[in-house]
Scaffold this motif. Structure first.
Motif, PDB file in Angstrom:
ATOM      1  N   SER A  82      -1.528   0.071  -3.149  1.00  0.00           N
ATOM      2  CA  SER A  82      -0.512  -0.167  -2.115  1.00  0.00           C
ATOM      3  C   SER A  82      -1.085  -0.907  -0.912  1.00  0.00           C
ATOM      4  O   SER A  82      -0.384  -1.700  -0.276  1.00  0.00           O
ATOM      5  N   LEU A  83      -2.358  -0.674  -0.588  1.00  0.00           N
ATOM      6  CA  LEU A  83      -2.986  -1.367   0.544  1.00  0.00           C
ATOM      7  C   LEU A  83      -3.525  -2.738   0.153  1.00  0.00           C
ATOM      8  O   LEU A  83      -3.918  -3.523   1.023  1.00  0.00           O
ATOM      9  N   ASP A  84      -3.598  -3.015  -1.156  1.00  0.00           N
ATOM     10  CA  ASP A  84      -4.111  -4.286  -1.669  1.00  0.00           C
ATOM     11  C   ASP A  84      -5.545  -4.539  -1.210  1.00  0.00           C
ATOM     12  O   ASP A  84      -5.903  -5.613  -0.747  1.00  0.00           O
ATOM     13  N   THR A  85      -6.369  -3.502  -1.331  1.00  0.00           N
ATOM     14  CA  THR A  85      -7.786  -3.625  -0.980  1.00  0.00           C
ATOM     15  C   THR A  85      -8.567  -2.501  -1.643  1.00  0.00           C
ATOM     16  O   THR A  85      -7.981  -1.558  -2.197  1.00  0.00           O
ATOM     17  N   ASP A  86      -9.882  -2.596  -1.603  1.00  0.00           N
ATOM     18  CA  ASP A  86     -10.722  -1.540  -2.168  1.00  0.00           C
ATOM     19  C   ASP A  86     -10.687  -0.312  -1.265  1.00  0.00           C
ATOM     20  O   ASP A  86     -10.816  -0.421  -0.036  1.00  0.00           O
ATOM     21  N   TYR A 101      -7.061  -2.153   9.210  1.00  0.00           N
ATOM     22  CA  TYR A 101      -5.761  -1.548   9.506  1.00  0.00           C
ATOM     23  C   TYR A 101      -5.915  -0.656  10.732  1.00  0.00           C
ATOM     24  O   TYR A 101      -6.962  -0.061  10.941  1.00  0.00           O
ATOM     25  N   THR A 102      -4.844  -0.538  11.500  1.00  0.00           N
ATOM     26  CA  THR A 102      -4.837   0.446  12.580  1.00  0.00           C
ATOM     27  C   THR A 102      -4.428   1.798  11.989  1.00  0.00           C
ATOM     28  O   THR A 102      -3.900   1.874  10.864  1.00  0.00           O
ATOM     29  N   LEU A 106      -1.809   2.710   8.800  1.00  0.00           N
ATOM     30  CA  LEU A 106      -2.242   3.432   7.603  1.00  0.00           C
ATOM     31  C   LEU A 106      -1.386   4.666   7.322  1.00  0.00           C
ATOM     32  O   LEU A 106      -1.170   5.032   6.155  1.00  0.00           O
ATOM     33  N   GLU A 107      -0.906   5.330   8.349  1.00  0.00           N
ATOM     34  CA  GLU A 107      -0.214   6.619   8.168  1.00  0.00           C
ATOM     35  C   GLU A 107       0.975   6.543   7.206  1.00  0.00           C
ATOM     36  O   GLU A 107       1.128   7.424   6.334  1.00  0.00           O
ATOM     37  N   PRO A 108       1.845   5.524   7.275  1.00  0.00           N
ATOM     38  CA  PRO A 108       2.959   5.461   6.308  1.00  0.00           C
ATOM     39  C   PRO A 108       2.478   5.325   4.857  1.00  0.00           C
ATOM     40  O   PRO A 108       3.082   5.907   3.949  1.00  0.00           O
ATOM     41  N   TYR A 109       1.406   4.547   4.649  1.00  0.00           N
ATOM     42  CA  TYR A 109       0.881   4.383   3.289  1.00  0.00           C
ATOM     43  C   TYR A 109       0.355   5.718   2.757  1.00  0.00           C
ATOM     44  O   TYR A 109       0.565   6.062   1.584  1.00  0.00           O
ATOM     45  N   PHE A 110      -0.376   6.463   3.588  1.00  0.00           N
ATOM     46  CA  PHE A 110      -0.908   7.756   3.173  1.00  0.00           C
ATOM     47  C   PHE A 110       0.227   8.724   2.836  1.00  0.00           C
ATOM     48  O   PHE A 110       0.178   9.438   1.826  1.00  0.00           O
ATOM     49  N   GLU A 113       1.906   8.116  -0.510  1.00  0.00           N
ATOM     50  CA  GLU A 113       1.116   8.481  -1.689  1.00  0.00           C
ATOM     51  C   GLU A 113       0.781   9.972  -1.723  1.00  0.00           C
ATOM     52  O   GLU A 113      -0.030  10.400  -2.548  1.00  0.00           O
ATOM     53  N   GLY A 114       1.380  10.756  -0.811  1.00  0.00           N
ATOM     54  CA  GLY A 114       1.171  12.193  -0.836  1.00  0.00           C
ATOM     55  C   GLY A 114      -0.046  12.661  -0.060  1.00  0.00           C
ATOM     56  O   GLY A 114      -0.670  13.663  -0.431  1.00  0.00           O
ATOM     57  N   GLY A 115      -0.373  11.973   1.014  1.00  0.00           N
ATOM     58  CA  GLY A 115      -1.530  12.348   1.818  1.00  0.00           C
ATOM     59  C   GLY A 115      -1.240  12.226   3.295  1.00  0.00           C
ATOM     60  O   GLY A 115      -0.109  11.927   3.711  1.00  0.00           O
ATOM     61  N   ALA A 116      -2.266  12.451   4.102  1.00  0.00           N
ATOM     62  CA  ALA A 116      -2.130  12.341   5.552  1.00  0.00           C
ATOM     63  C   ALA A 116      -3.460  11.916   6.151  1.00  0.00           C
ATOM     64  O   ALA A 116      -4.524  12.238   5.621  1.00  0.00           O
TER      65      ALA A 116
END
Length: 486
Positions: A82-86, A101-102, A106-110, A113-116
């Protein structure tokens, strides 16, 4: 009688150790005249004393503390997509995001995907920093630069946000061209219209040739390279799947370095035919004609040989020193050192009014500097302004400790008997050891932390204290007793 006393003095293990170290130090420094008749030594000089450049790079990545309700491997794989990076797992609670990323980004992506996000720190892990340092050193070595330093600046949390590179004899433009970029090489192929698709990165390259002209004598410069077996198969499959082998004139092969095109041309009929029948491992990246084409080929060769940095970088700061300014700094430091020694001698003479005391003190003080310079030469440590400041600091702390010994021996203004002398010397050395320990403890953080501009000062100060306690102070105690007993 005097000859016997001199023989006893120079056969004493403390004095003998000092003499041996002085001789070895002079040999290590090796003062001599070069082919042009100028006096030179084996000492290495940093940017403060010779022409060169320095660049401080910022790693465009972050180390993020996280929690997740998903299996960690699944969470990391989905987040990377989803972040298109390693995304690399640093430990059980931290991830390294290899793209800038700031925390708010990052928070919405986490969450998706079920994380924080628990914590956020710009930079890279210490393991990745070591890899980046090795790649930068390989690039510098490929340039033929000998006097260079690469220092990652890592915080107490183990995250490195910056790396500082110092290169002597390299101008700023060349330094930024080679060091100030990630060095990511990519091959893409045209599909339909102006669209292109990724084929492979530079990590699929196994060997790189020196810049050459193809055909020979044509003036068209470039760099030949060899793909790995997997890379060659990937390249063949991409060419076939996108129709480049059957219609090469409408399918450009593009080679990018840090997203800038270094080669772009339709697939040749010969290469298309070869790819139709099997993998091709040998490729050639053309960089143009003339001097500019040759320079770009040289830069491309260096990047391909060293490989890309694990993350993108940006230049956070840079500077350079001209040859004339470096020479001026060197002359000023030499004058400062001589003046410091003269002022020390003047203060000691004012205190004791006795040349027999002043001369041994000054010579012992100077001997410490010679031994330190020998040590610097042996370990090939680059001398810079902080290093010279450390040497001058050693002059000051050294004379303080010699005064302690002298005052303790001359307690009550008389020369003691041998037994009393030994007790007073032991008491003075105890005071000196305690004082030296405090200096070592104070300097240790500066020597261990990645503060590259202060490391030289800390290391030289610590070595001066150690040499003083183990070698020069005991030798001085023996010499001054022999002189005062006359």
């Amino acid at each position: 009688m005097k000859q016997e006393r001199m023989k006893d003095l120079f056969s004493d293990w403390r004095v003998l150790t000092l003499i041996i170290l002085l001789i070895l130090s002079v040999v290590a420094i090796y003062p001599h005249f070069d082919s042009t008749g100028n006096l030179t030594t084996n000492l290495q000089y940093g940017l403060d004393f010779q022409q060169g450049s320095w660049i401080q790079l910022e790693f465009k990545a972050e180390v993020v503390g996280f929690t997740t309700t998903e299996p960690v491997d699944t969470f990391v794989a989905n987040l990377s997509k989803s972040l298109d990076t390693d995304v690399v797992q640093v430990d059980a609670n931290h991830l390294e995001i290899r793209k800038s990323y700031t925390q708010a980004e990052l928070e919405p992506y986490f969450e998706a995907e079920g994380g924080a996000v628990v914590s956020y720190q710009p930079g890279i892990s210490s393991t990745t920093a070591d890899l980046a340092k090795q790649i930068l050193e390989d690039k510098i070595n490929s340039m033929g630069t000998k006097d260079a330093k690469v220092n990652t600046i890592t915080g107490l949390n183990g995250v490195a946000q910056y790396v500082r590179v110092e290169m002597a004899g390299v101008d700023m433009n060349q330094a930024q061209q080679i060091i100030g970029k990630q060095g990511k090489f990519e091959i893409r192929i045209q599909t339909t219209g102006n669209s292109t698709e990724h084929v492979l990165y530079g990590d699929s390259i196994t060997s790189v040739e020196v810049p050459s002209q193809s055909p020979a004598g044509s003036g068209n410069w470039g760099v030949g390279f060899t793909l790995s077996e997997d890379g060659a198969s990937t390249f063949q499959n991409a060419a076939i799947n996108y129709g480049a082998t059957t219609d090469p004139s409408n399918h450009k092969l593009t080679m990018l370095l840090d997203n800038k095109s270094v080669y772009s041309a339709p697939l040749s009929a010969g290469l298309a035919g070869s790819l139709q029948s099997g993998p091709v491992r040998q490729l050639f990246a053309s960089t143009g004609t003339g001097t500019n084409g040759m320079q770009e080929a040289t830069d491309l060769e260096i990047q391909l040989r060293a490989g890309a940095l694990p993350v993108d970088v940006s230049v956070a700061g840079s500077g350079s020193t001209s040859a004339s300014l470096g020479q001026h700094y060197m002359e000023m430091c030499l004058i400062a050192g001589i003046l410091a020694l003269i002022m020390v001698a003047f203060v000691i003479f004012y205190r004791y009014r006795e040349p027999r005391i002043v001369l041994p003190m000054v010579l012992i003080n100077a001997s410490e500097i010679v031994i330190l310079l020998g040590f610097i030469s042996v370990i090939q440590f680059q001398m810079d302004l902080p290093t010279v400041a450390g040497l001058i600091a050693v002059l000051g702390t050294g004379i303080d400790q010699l005064v302690v010994i002298t005052d303790e021996i001359l307690h009550e203004g008389i020369v003691p008997s041998p037994n009393v002398y030994l007790k007073r010397l032991a008491r003075a050395l105890t005071i000196i050891v305690i004082a030296a320990a405090t200096v070592l403890i104070a300097m240790l953080p500066l020597a261990l932390m990645d503060l590259s501009t202060l490391k030289g000062f800390a290391i030289i100060t610590m070595m001066g204290v150690i040499i003083g306690v183990l070698v020069t102070r005991p030798a001085y105690g023996r010499i001054i007793m022999d002189i005062l007993s006359e």
